[in-house]
Design a protein around this motif. Structure first.
Motif, short mmCIF file in Angstrom:
data_model
loop_
_atom_site.label_atom_id
_atom_site.label_comp_id
_atom_site.label_asym_id
_atom_site.label_seq_id
_atom_site.Cartn_x
_atom_site.Cartn_y
_atom_site.Cartn_z
N VAL A 101 -3.81 11.90 -4.25
CA VAL A 101 -4.93 11.53 -3.38
C VAL A 101 -5.94 10.68 -4.14
O VAL A 101 -6.40 9.64 -3.66
N SER A 102 -6.26 11.08 -5.35
CA SER A 102 -7.28 10.38 -6.12
C SER A 102 -6.85 8.95 -6.44
O SER A 102 -7.60 7.99 -6.26
N LEU A 103 -5.59 8.83 -6.87
CA LEU A 103 -5.08 7.51 -7.27
C LEU A 103 -5.01 6.56 -6.08
O LEU A 103 -5.45 5.41 -6.16
N VAL A 104 -4.48 7.05 -4.98
CA VAL A 104 -4.29 6.17 -3.83
C VAL A 104 -5.63 5.82 -3.18
O VAL A 104 -5.85 4.68 -2.78
N ARG A 105 -6.53 6.80 -3.13
CA ARG A 105 -7.82 6.50 -2.50
C ARG A 105 -8.73 5.69 -3.43
O ARG A 105 -9.69 5.08 -2.99
N PRO A 138 -7.40 -0.30 -4.00
CA PRO A 138 -7.30 -0.97 -2.71
C PRO A 138 -5.86 -0.98 -2.20
O PRO A 138 -4.91 -1.06 -3.00
N LEU A 139 -5.74 -0.94 -0.89
CA LEU A 139 -4.42 -1.00 -0.27
C LEU A 139 -3.68 -2.27 -0.70
O LEU A 139 -2.48 -2.25 -0.98
N LEU A 140 -4.42 -3.39 -0.76
CA LEU A 140 -3.78 -4.65 -1.12
C LEU A 140 -3.19 -4.58 -2.54
O LEU A 140 -2.10 -5.09 -2.79
N VAL A 141 -3.90 -3.92 -3.44
CA VAL A 141 -3.39 -3.76 -4.80
C VAL A 141 -2.10 -2.92 -4.78
O VAL A 141 -1.14 -3.22 -5.48
N GLN A 142 -2.08 -1.89 -3.95
CA GLN A 142 -0.88 -1.05 -3.86
C GLN A 142 0.30 -1.85 -3.31
O GLN A 142 1.43 -1.71 -3.78
N ILE A 143 0.02 -2.69 -2.32
CA ILE A 143 1.09 -3.52 -1.75
C ILE A 143 1.64 -4.47 -2.81
O ILE A 143 2.86 -4.56 -3.02
N TYR A 144 0.73 -5.13 -3.52
CA TYR A 144 1.15 -6.05 -4.60
C TYR A 144 1.92 -5.29 -5.68
O TYR A 144 2.92 -5.77 -6.20
N PHE A 145 1.43 -4.11 -6.01
CA PHE A 145 2.07 -3.34 -7.07
C PHE A 145 3.53 -3.06 -6.72
O PHE A 145 4.43 -3.29 -7.53
N ILE A 146 3.74 -2.59 -5.51
CA ILE A 146 5.11 -2.22 -5.12
C ILE A 146 6.00 -3.46 -4.99
O ILE A 146 7.14 -3.46 -5.43
N PHE A 147 5.44 -4.55 -4.43
CA PHE A 147 6.30 -5.70 -4.15
C PHE A 147 6.40 -6.69 -5.32
O PHE A 147 7.47 -7.19 -5.63
N PHE A 148 5.27 -6.95 -5.99
CA PHE A 148 5.29 -7.95 -7.06
C PHE A 148 5.42 -7.37 -8.46
O PHE A 148 5.97 -8.00 -9.36
N ALA A 149 4.88 -6.15 -8.67
CA ALA A 149 4.83 -5.61 -10.03
C ALA A 149 6.06 -4.76 -10.37
O ALA A 149 6.61 -4.87 -11.46
N LEU A 150 6.49 -3.95 -9.42
CA LEU A 150 7.63 -3.07 -9.71
C LEU A 150 8.90 -3.83 -10.12
O LEU A 150 9.65 -3.34 -10.97
N PRO A 151 9.18 -5.02 -9.55
CA PRO A 151 10.39 -5.72 -9.97
C PRO A 151 10.46 -5.95 -11.49
O PRO A 151 11.54 -5.95 -12.07
N GLN A 152 9.27 -6.08 -12.11
CA GLN A 152 9.27 -6.27 -13.56
C GLN A 152 9.80 -5.03 -14.27
O GLN A 152 10.31 -5.11 -15.40
N ALA A 153 9.69 -3.88 -13.60
CA ALA A 153 10.24 -2.65 -14.17
C ALA A 153 11.64 -2.38 -13.63
O ALA A 153 12.19 -1.29 -13.78
N GLY A 154 12.19 -3.38 -12.97
CA GLY A 154 13.57 -3.26 -12.50
C GLY A 154 13.71 -2.66 -11.12
O GLY A 154 14.82 -2.44 -10.64
N ALA A 182 -1.40 -5.91 8.86
CA ALA A 182 -1.55 -7.37 8.72
C ALA A 182 -1.55 -7.78 7.25
O ALA A 182 -1.16 -8.90 6.91
N LEU A 183 -1.98 -6.85 6.39
CA LEU A 183 -1.99 -7.15 4.95
C LEU A 183 -0.58 -7.44 4.43
O LEU A 183 -0.41 -8.10 3.41
N LEU A 184 0.43 -6.92 5.14
CA LEU A 184 1.80 -7.12 4.68
C LEU A 184 2.24 -8.58 4.84
O LEU A 184 3.27 -8.98 4.31
#
Lengths: 278, 269
Positions: free
Chosen positions: A118-122, A125-141, A220-222
């Motif tokens: 809860v603490s981490l997600v809240r 920003p949602l936009l950062v979370q979206i970027y993290f999953i889509f743009f950042a995670l690929p770097q970790a495979g 819409a952020l997606l």
């Protein structure tokens, strides 16, 4: 009739009829007033929206052809928007239930994991979370397609907010309900499943409805990670046809209609739930 | 035996053997010493009424008897099952299971009724029998009808609790508890949340149960009811049993100065 001599005003039946007539008149007047209010209300909306629409139409040189040719394409994005929102919502509800149980747990590990979530997600920003999953995670495979990544981000994000809603809902069930179930010999799991949860769900349904409507708009952020939903389609055809104004306006109106539609539906659901309590 | 029926009193003929045996019950809420060592024996078919001012520990004692409050020290035995208080491991699986077995023997009724609002009257009555006792639905319904009949509410079986008056709710709660066929019924101020005109219907049901020989322990402020229906009245003060005995003695002719004081004030207000 008070004071004075005997004054004949009519039979009891006549008096009753007069009374009924007066009541009818009052009711009719009230109805007229309500109708007049609604009429004014609608007129103000139509005029204001019309003025803004006309201004944009002429100043922005919106073309009919564009609306006719690209409108259906943009509208098709609503399907993706709803699909993404519904799936993410189901995921969020599951996460929220687990999260709420964790936050209420006396088990330190379970509790701290839920609190961290809860603490981490809240706290980001949602936009950062979206970027993290889509743009950042690929770097970790870890490579996800746009739609699954978007659903995951939205679901995780809303799950955290709804964890607090579920927690409050569970805590709002009176303690005596739990005790009564225990006094009837129910084991803990049964108490939760049969007594606490059904009552908590009723309490949280309005808040969940609100969150679902908010999620439709947040989806819409997606568009930033090329999920082909409403806004993405609108910006795409808007830019290539140089009709950004019309395209974005169409998208906005569709979001608006979706919101009105689901709000109406939520209102109905809430009223039906409330009736069960009477 | 430390908790004799009542000092110097013979055991009334109609009572059976001891079915509830509480020993050395102490309860702290933080620093607050609410129960200071209570011993209590209740016999089969006995109706015990506990009176005393608020804060005297009477409700806490009742709640300790089926472990809705875990006593800090002490043991409770109900119908042959003895459970020691274990506050440090109160949530352990084994202890919880023992407590559950105690609750199957001694069911609690609450001031605020606590019917399940999302189930009908019948649903309330058959929920635990079918899911906990594991009896079939048909049998549970027959049982529920029998006990709803007893409290005079069989015609309300398909209503939701929100449609019932307070008195009706409490009567359904009694039927619901009876459907588990417990050995003992514990009542925690069952009429305190009721409008005055609804108290009578609940007390009438309870009085019938008492006369039929249901074992019950009742925390109450209804002195008239205690006089009519009790085999024994217990007066609690400052976390101990200050006086106990037949209702005529405790209510009409108390030996203890604290009891006299309480009753005088109670009758004044």
């Amino acid at each position: 009739m008070a004071g004075g001599g005997v004054q004949r005003v009519g039979t009891i039946e006549e008096a009753g009829a007069t009374r009924a007539a007066i009541l009818d008149e009052i009711i009719a007047a009230q109805r007229r007033r309500r109708r007049w209010f609604r009429g004014q209300f609608a007129i103000v909306w139509i005029v204001l929206v019309g003025i803004v629409g006309l201004f944009l139409w002429s100043a922005g040189r919106v073309s009919w052809e564009f609306i006719a040719s690209s409108g259906p394409y943009i509208l098709g994005g609503a399907g993706v928007t709803i699909l993404v929102s519904v799936v993410a919502m189901v995921m969020a509800i599951g996460l929220a239930l687990l999260g709420a149980l964790g936050r209420l747990s006396i088990n330190a590990i379970f509790n701290s994991v839920a609190s961290l979530y809860v603490s981490l997600v809240r706290g980001t920003p949602l936009l950062v979370q979206i970027y993290f999953i889509f743009f950042a995670l690929p770097q970790a495979g870890i490579v996800l397609a746009a739609i699954p990544a978007g659903i995951l981000a939205l679901g995780f994000n809303y799950g955290a907010y709804m964890t607090e809603i579920f927690r409050a809902g569970i805590q709002a069930v009176p303690r005596s309900q739990r005790e009564a179930a225990q006094a009837l010999g129910m084991p803990e799991g049964l108490v939760f499943r049969r007594i606490v949860l059904p009552q908590a769900v009723r309490i949280v349904i309005p808040a969940i409805g609100n969150d679902f409507i908010a999620m439709i708009k947040d989806s819409a952020l997606l568009s930033t990670i090329s999920v082909t939903e409403l806004l993405w389609r609108a910006t795409r055809v808007g830019r290539s046809e140089r009709q950004v104004l019309a395209a974005i306006a169409i998208a906005a109106v569709v979001y608006w209609i979706l919101t009105i539609f689901f709000s109406y539906f939520q209102d109905k659901l809430e009223k039906r739930m409330a009736r069960g309590d009477r | 035996m430390t908790a004799s029926y009542a000092p110097g009193q013979p055991l009334p003929q109609h009572l059976g053997e001891v079915i509830v045996e509480a020993r050395g019950i102490e309860k702290y809420f933080g620093d607050h010493h609410v129960l200071r060592g209570v011993d209590l024996d209740v016999h089969r078919r006995e109706a015990v009424m506990i009176i005393g001012r608020s804060g005297s520990g009477k409700t806490t004692l009742l709640r300790c008897l089926n472990f809705l409050e875990e006593p800090t020290v002490g043991s409770v035995e109900v119908d042959g099952l003895r459970v020691e208080a274990d506050p440090l491991r109160a949530r352990s699986r084994a202890h919880q299971e023992q407590i559950r077995q105690i609750r199957l023997r001694a069911s609690m009724l609450f001031q605020e009724f606590a019917l399940f609002p999302h189930m009908t009257v019948l649903g309330n009555c058959i929920e635990s029998p079918t899911r906990v006792r594991g009896i079939g639905r048909d049998e549970a319904v027959t049982l529920a009808d029998k006990f709803l009949d007893k409290v005079g509410l069989r015609d309300k079986r398909d209503e939701y609790p929100a449609r019932l008056s307070g008195g009706q709710k409490q009567r359904v709660a009694i039927a619901r508890a009876l459907c588990m066929e417990p050995k003992v019924l514990l009542f925690d101020e069952p009429t305190s949340a009721l409008d005055p005109e609804l108290i009578g219907e609940v007390l009438k049901v309870m009085e019938e149960l008492a006369h039929e020989g249901t074992t019950m322990i009742v925390v109450t402020h209804e002195m008239h009811f205690a006089r009519e229906a009790a085999d024994r009245v217990i007066f609690m003060e400052d976390g101990v049993i200050a006086e106990q005995g037949p209702p005529e003695q405790v209510l009409n002719n108390p030996h203890d100065a604290r009891t006299r004081n309480f009753l005088r004030r109670f009758l004044e207000t």
